[in-house]
Scaffold this motif. Sequence first.
Motif, PDB file in Angstrom:
ATOM      1  N   GLU A 157       5.595   2.214  -4.258  1.00 54.99           N
ATOM      2  CA  GLU A 157       4.905   3.500  -4.218  1.00 54.99           C
ATOM      3  C   GLU A 157       3.682   3.487  -5.128  1.00 54.99           C
ATOM      4  O   GLU A 157       2.634   4.052  -4.780  1.00 54.99           O
ATOM      5  CB  GLU A 157       5.866   4.613  -4.620  1.00 54.99           C
ATOM      6  N   ALA A 158       3.803   2.840  -6.289  1.00 54.62           N
ATOM      7  CA  ALA A 158       2.665   2.758  -7.210  1.00 54.62           C
ATOM      8  C   ALA A 158       1.529   1.955  -6.594  1.00 54.62           C
ATOM      9  O   ALA A 158       0.358   2.359  -6.644  1.00 54.62           O
ATOM     10  CB  ALA A 158       3.101   2.137  -8.535  1.00 54.62           C
TER      11      ALA A 158
ATOM     12  N   ALA B 279      -0.135   3.971  -3.827  1.00 49.82           N
ATOM     13  CA  ALA B 279      -0.978   5.051  -4.343  1.00 49.82           C
ATOM     14  C   ALA B 279      -2.332   4.509  -4.779  1.00 49.82           C
ATOM     15  O   ALA B 279      -3.379   5.111  -4.500  1.00 49.82           O
ATOM     16  CB  ALA B 279      -0.284   5.750  -5.506  1.00 49.82           C
TER      17      ALA B 279
ATOM     18  N   THR C  19      -1.816   3.570 -11.240  1.00 50.25           N
ATOM     19  CA  THR C  19      -0.587   4.359 -11.224  1.00 50.25           C
ATOM     20  C   THR C  19       0.496   3.559 -11.923  1.00 50.25           C
ATOM     21  O   THR C  19       0.661   2.361 -11.670  1.00 50.25           O
ATOM     22  CB  THR C  19      -0.125   4.675  -9.787  1.00 50.25           C
TER      23      THR C  19
ATOM     24  N   GLN D 222       5.209  12.991 -16.080  1.00 53.96           N
ATOM     25  CA  GLN D 222       4.837  13.172 -14.675  1.00 53.96           C
ATOM     26  C   GLN D 222       3.411  12.712 -14.391  1.00 53.96           C
ATOM     27  O   GLN D 222       3.059  12.454 -13.237  1.00 53.96           O
ATOM     28  CB  GLN D 222       4.971  14.652 -14.282  1.00 53.96           C
TER      29      GLN D 222
ATOM     30  N   ARG E 147       1.133  10.031 -14.171  1.00 57.07           N
ATOM     31  CA  ARG E 147       1.196   8.564 -14.123  1.00 57.07           C
ATOM     32  C   ARG E 147      -0.011   7.935 -13.425  1.00 57.07           C
ATOM     33  O   ARG E 147       0.000   6.754 -13.131  1.00 57.07           O
ATOM     34  CB  ARG E 147       2.490   8.129 -13.415  1.00 57.07           C
ATOM     35  N   GLY E 148      -1.052   8.744 -13.178  1.00 58.25           N
ATOM     36  CA  GLY E 148      -2.224   8.206 -12.491  1.00 58.25           C
ATOM     37  C   GLY E 148      -3.512   8.592 -13.183  1.00 58.25           C
ATOM     38  O   GLY E 148      -3.614   9.658 -13.811  1.00 58.25           O
TER      39      GLY E 148
ATOM     40  N   GLU F 167      -0.778  13.089 -11.131  1.00 59.05           N
ATOM     41  CA  GLU F 167       0.576  12.541 -11.105  1.00 59.05           C
ATOM     42  C   GLU F 167       0.592  11.119 -10.558  1.00 59.05           C
ATOM     43  O   GLU F 167       1.450  10.324 -10.914  1.00 59.05           O
ATOM     44  CB  GLU F 167       1.502  13.450 -10.295  1.00 59.05           C
ATOM     45  N   THR F 168      -0.358  10.812  -9.671  1.00 58.25           N
ATOM     46  CA  THR F 168      -0.528   9.457  -9.160  1.00 58.25           C
ATOM     47  C   THR F 168      -2.020   9.175  -9.064  1.00 58.25           C
ATOM     48  O   THR F 168      -2.853  10.072  -9.232  1.00 58.25           O
ATOM     49  CB  THR F 168       0.096   9.286  -7.761  1.00 58.25           C
TER      50      THR F 168
ATOM     51  N   THR G  96      -3.551   8.636  -6.398  1.00 58.46           N
ATOM     52  CA  THR G  96      -4.026   9.386  -5.238  1.00 58.46           C
ATOM     53  C   THR G  96      -4.440  10.796  -5.633  1.00 58.46           C
ATOM     54  O   THR G  96      -5.493  11.287  -5.224  1.00 58.46           O
ATOM     55  CB  THR G  96      -2.933   9.445  -4.154  1.00 58.46           C
ATOM     56  N   GLU G  97      -3.624  11.454  -6.444  1.00 60.67           N
ATOM     57  CA  GLU G  97      -3.932  12.819  -6.872  1.00 60.67           C
ATOM     58  C   GLU G  97      -5.144  12.839  -7.797  1.00 60.67           C
ATOM     59  O   GLU G  97      -6.020  13.714  -7.681  1.00 60.67           O
ATOM     60  CB  GLU G  97      -2.719  13.434  -7.574  1.00 60.67           C
TER      61      GLU G  97
END
Length: 308
Positions: free
Chosen positions: A137-138, A141, A168, A220, A222-223, A289-290, A292-293
Amino acid sequence: MSLRLPSEIVVERFLPTARAMLATELHDRGFTQKEVADRLGLTQAAVSKYLRGDVTVEDRFAEDERMQATMAAIADGFADGSMDGYETLSELLDLVRAFEDRGPICAVHEEEMPALEGLGCDLCVRGTDDAVLAEREALAAVRRAARRIANEPGMADHVPNVGTNVGTAVPDAADATDVAAVPGRLQAVNGRVVVPADPEFGASQRVAETIRAAMAADPQVRGALNLATSERLLDAARERGIDPVEFDADYDERGDRLREHFRERGAVPRVAYHEGAFGIEPVTYVFGETATEATALAVDLVESTRGE
Protein backbone atom coordinates in the motif's frame (compact mmCIF):
# COMPACT_ATOMS: atom_id res chain seq x y z
CA MET A 1 -9.76 -37.37 -7.23
CA SER A 2 -8.85 -34.69 -9.80
CA LEU A 3 -6.23 -32.25 -8.58
CA ARG A 4 -6.42 -28.71 -9.92
CA LEU A 5 -4.55 -25.66 -8.64
CA PRO A 6 -6.33 -22.30 -8.52
CA SER A 7 -3.47 -20.87 -10.58
CA GLU A 8 -4.48 -23.20 -13.43
CA ILE A 9 -7.93 -21.63 -13.43
CA VAL A 10 -6.33 -18.19 -13.56
CA VAL A 11 -4.06 -19.08 -16.49
CA GLU A 12 -6.50 -21.17 -18.50
CA ARG A 13 -9.78 -19.32 -17.88
CA PHE A 14 -9.24 -15.89 -16.32
CA LEU A 15 -6.29 -14.69 -18.42
CA PRO A 16 -7.81 -15.40 -21.87
CA THR A 17 -11.05 -13.77 -20.77
CA ALA A 18 -9.24 -10.70 -19.43
CA ARG A 19 -7.16 -10.36 -22.61
CA ALA A 20 -10.20 -10.70 -24.85
CA MET A 21 -12.10 -8.08 -22.87
CA LEU A 22 -9.14 -5.68 -22.74
CA ALA A 23 -8.42 -6.07 -26.44
CA THR A 24 -12.03 -5.17 -27.21
CA GLU A 25 -12.08 -2.23 -24.79
CA LEU A 26 -8.86 -0.79 -26.25
CA HIS A 27 -9.99 -1.36 -29.84
CA ASP A 28 -13.26 0.42 -29.04
CA ARG A 29 -11.18 3.40 -27.81
CA GLY A 30 -9.39 3.69 -31.14
CA PHE A 31 -6.25 1.65 -30.48
CA THR A 32 -4.86 -0.15 -33.52
CA GLN A 33 -4.24 -3.88 -33.33
CA LYS A 34 -0.49 -3.19 -33.10
CA GLU A 35 -1.03 -0.74 -30.23
CA VAL A 36 -3.23 -3.26 -28.43
CA ALA A 37 -0.57 -5.94 -28.96
CA ASP A 38 2.12 -3.66 -27.53
CA ARG A 39 0.02 -2.84 -24.48
CA LEU A 40 -0.92 -6.44 -23.71
CA GLY A 41 2.40 -8.05 -24.60
CA LEU A 42 0.86 -10.12 -27.39
CA THR A 43 1.46 -10.62 -31.09
CA GLN A 44 -0.74 -8.75 -33.53
CA ALA A 45 -2.03 -12.09 -34.79
CA ALA A 46 -3.11 -13.01 -31.25
CA VAL A 47 -4.91 -9.68 -30.86
CA SER A 48 -6.73 -10.28 -34.15
CA LYS A 49 -7.81 -13.66 -32.81
CA TYR A 50 -9.13 -12.11 -29.59
CA LEU A 51 -11.03 -9.42 -31.49
CA ARG A 52 -12.62 -11.99 -33.81
CA GLY A 53 -13.82 -13.97 -30.83
CA ASP A 54 -11.71 -16.99 -31.73
CA VAL A 55 -10.96 -17.71 -28.09
CA THR A 56 -13.01 -19.31 -25.35
CA VAL A 57 -14.00 -16.88 -22.62
CA GLU A 58 -15.38 -17.83 -19.24
CA ASP A 59 -18.83 -16.25 -18.98
CA ARG A 60 -18.76 -16.28 -15.19
CA PHE A 61 -15.82 -13.89 -15.39
CA ALA A 62 -16.89 -11.83 -18.40
CA GLU A 63 -20.37 -11.16 -17.00
CA ASP A 64 -19.11 -10.16 -13.56
CA GLU A 65 -19.58 -6.41 -12.94
CA ARG A 66 -16.22 -6.18 -11.12
CA MET A 67 -14.44 -7.66 -14.12
CA GLN A 68 -16.22 -5.35 -16.54
CA ALA A 69 -15.43 -2.28 -14.41
CA THR A 70 -11.76 -3.25 -14.04
CA MET A 71 -11.27 -3.84 -17.76
CA ALA A 72 -12.91 -0.48 -18.56
CA ALA A 73 -10.77 1.31 -15.95
CA ILE A 74 -7.56 -0.22 -17.33
CA ALA A 75 -8.52 0.71 -20.89
CA ASP A 76 -9.30 4.27 -19.79
CA GLY A 77 -5.97 4.42 -17.97
CA PHE A 78 -4.08 3.29 -21.06
CA ALA A 79 -6.01 5.75 -23.20
CA ASP A 80 -5.36 8.84 -21.06
CA GLY A 81 -1.88 7.81 -19.90
CA SER A 82 -2.81 7.63 -16.21
CA MET A 83 -2.00 3.92 -15.86
CA ASP A 84 1.15 1.96 -16.69
CA GLY A 85 1.93 -1.75 -16.86
CA TYR A 86 2.73 -2.02 -13.16
CA GLU A 87 -0.57 -0.45 -12.13
CA THR A 88 -2.43 -2.63 -14.61
CA LEU A 89 -0.88 -5.72 -13.09
CA SER A 90 -1.86 -4.49 -9.64
CA GLU A 91 -5.48 -4.02 -10.76
CA LEU A 92 -5.60 -7.50 -12.29
CA LEU A 93 -4.06 -9.15 -9.24
CA ASP A 94 -6.54 -7.37 -6.97
CA LEU A 95 -9.34 -8.73 -9.15
CA VAL A 96 -7.90 -12.25 -9.05
CA ARG A 97 -7.67 -12.07 -5.25
CA ALA A 98 -11.29 -10.91 -5.07
CA PHE A 99 -12.39 -13.72 -7.39
CA GLU A 100 -10.48 -16.25 -5.27
CA ASP A 101 -12.31 -15.13 -2.13
CA ARG A 102 -15.43 -17.26 -2.63
CA GLY A 103 -15.93 -15.66 -6.04
CA PRO A 104 -16.15 -16.95 -9.60
CA ILE A 105 -12.67 -18.49 -9.55
CA CYS A 106 -13.84 -20.56 -6.57
CA ALA A 107 -16.96 -21.59 -8.48
CA VAL A 108 -14.93 -22.78 -11.46
CA HIS A 109 -12.40 -24.48 -9.17
CA GLU A 110 -15.09 -26.40 -7.32
CA GLU A 111 -16.61 -27.45 -10.61
CA GLU A 112 -13.30 -28.83 -11.84
CA MET A 113 -12.33 -30.29 -8.46
CA PRO A 114 -15.59 -31.60 -6.92
CA ALA A 115 -13.83 -32.65 -3.71
CA LEU A 116 -13.83 -28.96 -2.69
CA GLU A 117 -17.57 -28.52 -3.02
CA GLY A 118 -19.31 -27.57 0.22
CA LEU A 119 -16.05 -27.19 2.19
CA GLY A 120 -16.09 -23.38 2.29
CA CYS A 121 -12.51 -23.53 1.04
CA ASP A 122 -10.35 -20.52 2.01
CA LEU A 123 -6.93 -21.78 0.90
CA CYS A 124 -6.40 -18.80 -1.43
CA VAL A 125 -7.23 -16.04 1.04
CA ARG A 126 -6.19 -17.10 4.54
CA GLY A 127 -2.95 -16.09 6.17
CA THR A 128 -2.67 -12.54 4.80
CA ASP A 129 0.59 -10.94 5.91
CA ASP A 130 -0.36 -7.51 7.25
CA ALA A 131 3.23 -6.26 7.03
CA VAL A 132 3.52 -7.20 3.36
CA LEU A 133 0.14 -5.62 2.65
CA ALA A 134 1.22 -2.38 4.35
CA GLU A 135 4.38 -2.27 2.25
CA ARG A 136 2.39 -2.78 -0.96
CA GLU A 137 0.00 0.00 0.00
CA ALA A 138 2.88 2.38 0.77
CA LEU A 139 4.56 1.70 -2.57
CA ALA A 140 1.26 2.08 -4.41
CA ALA A 141 0.56 5.42 -2.71
CA VAL A 142 3.96 6.79 -3.74
CA ARG A 143 3.57 5.49 -7.28
CA ARG A 144 0.18 7.18 -7.65
CA ALA A 145 1.51 10.40 -6.14
CA ALA A 146 4.59 10.52 -8.38
CA ARG A 147 2.48 9.92 -11.46
CA ARG A 148 0.08 12.71 -10.50
CA ILE A 149 2.95 15.12 -9.89
CA ALA A 150 4.40 14.26 -13.31
CA ASN A 151 1.05 14.68 -15.08
CA GLU A 152 -0.06 17.88 -13.37
CA PRO A 153 0.58 21.07 -15.41
CA GLY A 154 2.62 23.67 -13.58
CA MET A 155 4.21 21.35 -11.01
CA ALA A 156 7.63 21.71 -12.64
CA ASP A 157 7.67 25.39 -11.64
CA HIS A 158 7.58 24.34 -7.97
CA VAL A 159 10.27 21.65 -8.05
CA PRO A 160 13.42 22.73 -6.15
CA ASN A 161 16.77 22.62 -7.93
CA VAL A 162 17.66 19.63 -5.76
CA GLY A 163 14.50 17.86 -6.93
CA THR A 164 11.24 16.79 -5.34
CA ASN A 165 10.51 13.57 -3.53
CA VAL A 166 7.36 12.07 -2.14
CA GLY A 167 7.06 9.32 0.44
CA THR A 168 4.77 7.13 2.52
CA ALA A 169 5.79 5.24 5.64
CA VAL A 170 4.42 1.94 6.84
CA PRO A 171 2.75 2.07 10.26
CA ASP A 172 5.27 2.11 13.14
CA ALA A 173 8.14 2.98 10.78
CA ALA A 174 11.40 2.52 12.68
CA ASP A 175 13.84 4.08 10.20
CA ALA A 176 14.27 5.24 6.60
CA THR A 177 14.01 1.70 5.28
CA ASP A 178 10.34 1.72 6.36
CA VAL A 179 9.54 4.74 4.18
CA ALA A 180 8.88 4.35 0.44
CA ALA A 181 10.08 7.13 -1.87
CA VAL A 182 11.41 7.64 -5.40
CA PRO A 183 15.11 6.86 -5.95
CA GLY A 184 16.98 9.79 -7.45
CA ARG A 185 14.11 12.26 -6.83
CA LEU A 186 11.68 13.77 -9.31
CA GLN A 187 13.33 16.44 -11.47
CA ALA A 188 11.99 19.34 -13.54
CA VAL A 189 13.22 18.97 -17.14
CA ASN A 190 12.07 21.29 -19.93
CA GLY A 191 8.93 22.30 -18.12
CA ARG A 192 7.81 18.85 -17.06
CA VAL A 193 8.45 16.59 -14.06
CA VAL A 194 10.38 13.40 -14.74
CA VAL A 195 9.99 10.34 -12.50
CA PRO A 196 13.32 8.46 -12.75
CA ALA A 197 12.32 5.14 -11.17
CA ASP A 198 9.64 3.16 -9.37
CA PRO A 199 9.43 3.77 -5.61
CA GLU A 200 11.58 1.82 -3.19
CA PHE A 201 11.94 1.65 0.56
CA GLY A 202 14.88 3.61 1.94
CA ALA A 203 15.18 5.78 -1.18
CA SER A 204 15.11 9.17 0.61
CA GLN A 205 16.70 9.85 3.98
CA ARG A 206 15.41 13.44 4.09
CA VAL A 207 11.76 12.66 3.32
CA ALA A 208 11.88 9.68 5.68
CA GLU A 209 13.23 11.85 8.49
CA THR A 210 10.48 14.41 7.94
CA ILE A 211 7.68 11.82 7.82
CA ARG A 212 8.92 10.03 10.92
CA ALA A 213 9.00 13.36 12.78
CA ALA A 214 5.36 13.87 11.80
CA MET A 215 4.44 10.33 12.86
CA ALA A 216 5.92 10.96 16.31
CA ALA A 217 3.23 13.63 16.81
CA ASP A 218 0.46 11.94 14.83
CA PRO A 219 0.90 8.30 13.71
CA GLN A 220 -1.80 8.79 11.06
CA VAL A 221 0.34 11.29 9.13
CA ARG A 222 2.56 8.98 7.09
CA GLY A 223 2.93 10.88 3.81
CA ALA A 224 4.77 13.98 2.63
CA LEU A 225 6.41 15.65 -0.33
CA ASN A 226 8.70 18.65 -0.74
CA LEU A 227 8.34 21.64 -3.06
CA ALA A 228 10.27 24.87 -3.49
CA THR A 229 9.31 27.48 -0.90
CA SER A 230 7.56 30.52 -2.38
CA GLU A 231 5.27 33.21 -1.06
CA ARG A 232 2.71 32.20 -3.70
CA LEU A 233 2.58 28.67 -2.35
CA LEU A 234 2.42 29.76 1.30
CA ASP A 235 -0.28 32.33 0.52
CA ALA A 236 -2.30 29.64 -1.26
CA ALA A 237 -2.10 27.53 1.91
CA ARG A 238 -3.17 30.44 4.12
CA GLU A 239 -6.15 31.12 1.84
CA ARG A 240 -7.31 27.59 2.66
CA GLY A 241 -7.08 28.19 6.38
CA ILE A 242 -3.75 26.38 6.69
CA ASP A 243 -1.18 28.02 8.95
CA PRO A 244 2.25 27.05 7.55
CA VAL A 245 4.86 26.34 10.22
CA GLU A 246 8.39 27.66 9.70
CA PHE A 247 11.35 25.61 10.91
CA ASP A 248 15.14 25.87 10.87
CA ALA A 249 16.80 24.95 7.58
CA ASP A 250 19.94 23.39 9.09
CA TYR A 251 20.29 19.66 8.54
CA ASP A 252 21.77 18.90 11.95
CA GLU A 253 19.14 17.30 14.17
CA ARG A 254 16.37 18.49 11.85
CA GLY A 255 14.17 15.54 12.72
CA ASP A 256 14.40 16.31 16.43
CA ARG A 257 13.58 19.98 15.87
CA LEU A 258 10.58 19.10 13.73
CA ARG A 259 9.31 16.74 16.42
CA GLU A 260 9.62 19.59 18.92
CA HIS A 261 7.71 21.98 16.62
CA PHE A 262 4.92 19.46 16.12
CA ARG A 263 4.70 18.64 19.83
CA GLU A 264 4.47 22.32 20.75
CA ARG A 265 1.76 22.80 18.16
CA GLY A 266 -0.13 19.73 19.32
CA ALA A 267 -0.63 18.50 15.77
CA VAL A 268 1.15 18.08 12.45
CA PRO A 269 0.59 21.07 10.14
CA ARG A 270 -0.48 20.38 6.59
CA VAL A 271 2.36 22.67 5.42
CA ALA A 272 5.81 23.32 6.96
CA TYR A 273 8.63 25.29 5.37
CA HIS A 274 12.07 26.83 5.76
CA GLU A 275 13.63 29.82 4.00
CA GLY A 276 16.93 28.12 3.32
CA ALA A 277 20.44 28.83 4.54
CA PHE A 278 23.95 28.92 3.12
CA GLY A 279 24.08 26.02 0.65
CA ILE A 280 20.55 24.94 1.56
CA GLU A 281 17.68 25.64 -0.84
CA PRO A 282 14.34 26.83 0.63
CA VAL A 283 11.92 23.90 0.83
CA THR A 284 8.27 23.45 1.79
CA TYR A 285 6.83 20.13 2.98
CA VAL A 286 3.19 19.19 2.44
CA PHE A 287 1.83 16.44 4.70
CA GLY A 288 -1.02 13.95 4.49
CA GLU A 289 -2.04 10.53 5.74
CA THR A 290 -0.37 9.07 2.64
CA ALA A 291 1.71 10.37 -0.25
CA THR A 292 -1.46 10.39 -2.33
CA GLU A 293 -3.27 12.70 0.08
CA ALA A 294 -0.27 15.00 0.49
CA THR A 295 0.08 15.25 -3.28
CA ALA A 296 -3.61 16.08 -3.71
CA LEU A 297 -3.16 19.08 -1.42
CA ALA A 298 0.10 20.09 -3.12
CA VAL A 299 -1.58 20.01 -6.54
CA ASP A 300 -4.45 22.09 -5.19
CA LEU A 301 -2.02 24.69 -3.84
CA VAL A 302 -0.04 24.80 -7.09
CA GLU A 303 -3.21 25.23 -9.14
CA SER A 304 -4.09 28.25 -6.96
CA THR A 305 -0.78 29.95 -7.79
CA ARG A 306 -1.34 29.97 -11.55
CA GLY A 307 -1.68 33.33 -13.15
CA GLU A 308 -0.35 35.16 -10.10
